[in-house]
Write an enzyme that holds these catalytic residues in place. Sequence first.
Site, PDB file in Angstrom:
ATOM      1  N   GLY A 136      -3.533   0.736  -3.467  1.00 36.30           N
ATOM      2  CA  GLY A 136      -3.413   2.181  -3.672  1.00 36.30           C
ATOM      3  C   GLY A 136      -2.441   2.781  -2.680  1.00 36.30           C
ATOM      4  O   GLY A 136      -1.363   2.206  -2.440  1.00 36.30           O
ATOM      5  N   GLY A 138      -0.411   0.724   0.030  1.00 36.57           N
ATOM      6  CA  GLY A 138       0.677  -0.198  -0.253  1.00 36.57           C
ATOM      7  C   GLY A 138       0.207  -1.514  -0.838  1.00 36.57           C
ATOM      8  O   GLY A 138      -0.716  -1.546  -1.648  1.00 36.57           O
ATOM      9  N   GLY A 146       1.256   1.298 -10.534  1.00 29.35           N
ATOM     10  CA  GLY A 146       1.130  -0.161 -10.591  1.00 29.35           C
ATOM     11  C   GLY A 146       2.225  -0.789 -11.447  1.00 29.35           C
ATOM     12  O   GLY A 146       2.756  -1.860 -11.113  1.00 29.35           O
ATOM     13  N   ASP A 147       2.587  -0.125 -12.548  1.00 33.52           N
ATOM     14  CA  ASP A 147       3.645  -0.638 -13.417  1.00 33.52           C
ATOM     15  C   ASP A 147       4.994  -0.586 -12.689  1.00 33.52           C
ATOM     16  O   ASP A 147       5.825  -1.489 -12.835  1.00 33.52           O
ATOM     17  CB  ASP A 147       3.709   0.167 -14.719  1.00 33.52           C
ATOM     18  CG  ASP A 147       2.386   0.117 -15.484  1.00 33.52           C
ATOM     19  OD1 ASP A 147       1.668  -0.900 -15.374  1.00 33.52           O
ATOM     20  OD2 ASP A 147       2.059   1.097 -16.169  1.00 33.52           O
ATOM     21  N   SER A 191      -2.455  -4.676  -4.994  1.00 30.08           N
ATOM     22  CA  SER A 191      -2.103  -3.282  -4.710  1.00 30.08           C
ATOM     23  C   SER A 191      -3.323  -2.599  -4.107  1.00 30.08           C
ATOM     24  O   SER A 191      -4.435  -2.715  -4.613  1.00 30.08           O
ATOM     25  CB  SER A 191      -1.581  -2.574  -5.955  1.00 30.08           C
ATOM     26  OG  SER A 191      -2.516  -2.613  -6.994  1.00 30.08           O
TER      27      SER A 191
END
Lengths: 308, 308
Positions: A218, A221, A247-248, A216
């Site tokens: 941020g 993407g 993130g989850d 990831s």
Amino acid sequence: MILTVTLNTALDVTYSVDALVPHRSHRVGEVVERPGGKGLNVARVLGTLGHDTVVTGFVGGPTGAVLRDLLAPLPPRDALVPVAGNTRRTLAITDRTTGDTTQLNEPGPQVGAAEWAAFLRTYGELVAEADAVALCGSLPPGIHVGAYAELIRTARAAGVPVLLDTSGEPLRRGIAARPDLVKPNAEELARLTGFREPLRAARDARRRGAHAVIASLGPEGLLAETPEGGWRAAPPAPVRGNPTGAGDSAVAGLLSALAEGLDWPGRLARAVALSTATVLAPAAGEFDAAAYAELLPRVTVEPYAATS
Amino acid sequence: MILTVTLNTALDVTYSVDALVPHRSHRVGEVVERPGGKGLNVARVLGTLGHDTVVTGFVGGPTGAVLRDLLAPLPPRDALVPVAGNTRRTLAITDRTTGDTTQLNEPGPQVGAAEWAAFLRTYGELVAEADAVALCGSLPPGIHVGAYAELIRTARAAGVPVLLDTSGEPLRRGIAARPDLVKPNAEELARLTGFREPLRAARDARRRGAHAVIASLGPEGLLAETPEGGWRAAPPAPVRGNPTGAGDSAVAGLLSALAEGLDWPGRLARAVALSTATVLAPAAGEFDAAAYAELLPRVTVEPYAATS
């Protein structure tokens, strides 16, 4: 059924104050409590997406009882394993004036050998019924650093795809057990591999054992290095908001799309749309369903040359 | 029996961190929980001094259950009244490097009219058996600002000496109901009366209704304005340490000495020795028993002309 594992569950507590000033006394305006720990957050998003989801991990003590009460009315099914110790709290202190947040994380309960053995029995039974497994977050005190590697081997032996989302030494050990997916952020990936450039780091992480690496980046993407090829997936435009839980949500997107049989571009588009819609939601860790529906067809997924 | 009232009981939680930095994330090293709220602190000191002590006030929810579990093995008897809401937590974040503390206080549960009525019945029964009563701390949401005045009238009608230790409007209203003692600090006294000079402010507080005013002057000890005369009581030398709970120990000293029939100089000496021994104790809110025994005969109590 999708199974999420949160060995170090948490009661997420949010305090709102005018402004946090060290060594002063503050009146807390509002106290909000919700079930937390990465795997529980992933499960909540999966539940909202309509997936049959089961959560396991450890829960105990008075804080654990509060967590279970808050979890009970939510879609994910509770298969948490009791421990004698008290579930940790994670405290977010939010300044009302600026919206800035200060975070304080309790360490979590000491987990004993008998409790770990009880968890392994429950986990083994649940994996047998699962379409996919996510292993999420930090390890509580007392759990050996190779715990995720052990859980990955169980899932792979059962032929169930397994995603690992952790950091530090548990990530390093876990990757060596050849999980189907890992989802580090750029910082975690750099710490693991020593390479700051995400593509180079992702390729190195694959060499270390991960079948697919979804990094990831941020607001920019995701970057995917997989056996089927490499992609970059990005939202139509960068957005501003609260990145807590983004993130989850990406993990929930990857896992639900995997369980539904979508290909990599479909998985990545869903993960980016969900995590962007989470940044846009007013409450931390929730996602804005309308924004998700609107973003999903507009996420760009661009392939580049595969490395294997 | 000595009765202490804590309408807004608290679970005192202490987090130790390396250093609190706003808008950063922190690992909490150690979590310590203990029963809190001024009246509970006073009762704990009274119990240690060997006095039969009963605590009342409100307790509720999961945090209240933890508080009661921690209270159970201690000497004070638990006569707390249940409420539907959750007892508040007060969080002290201690920097390991400097020892400095940042305080965050939750507001406390909303108390309904039926719960207040249930408390008044319990309080009335307990007052009938009490040798002295202490009314301590802030009011939880939902309790009318004249609540302490009401409790003072009940105690005085029963002929039981009553001490009030609160601040702001509840202190102003309470004083008008003519409590036997109030124990404000210099700051609270200045806010009440508009006078910054403690002697002038204490005399004004007596005119407002308090029979005796014991003003705590921090490391300089106590100033007493009473119907029997005026005194200044001071430790043999100023001490350094953690002043948390020193005021509650002073209340316990005054109340226990009153119940034992000591005169004002005896009461003041005990209050100063106990509060100084509290500053010297390593754990916040505890007192150093050896220091107390050593200090007690060395506290200076000097009279000056009485004002009434």
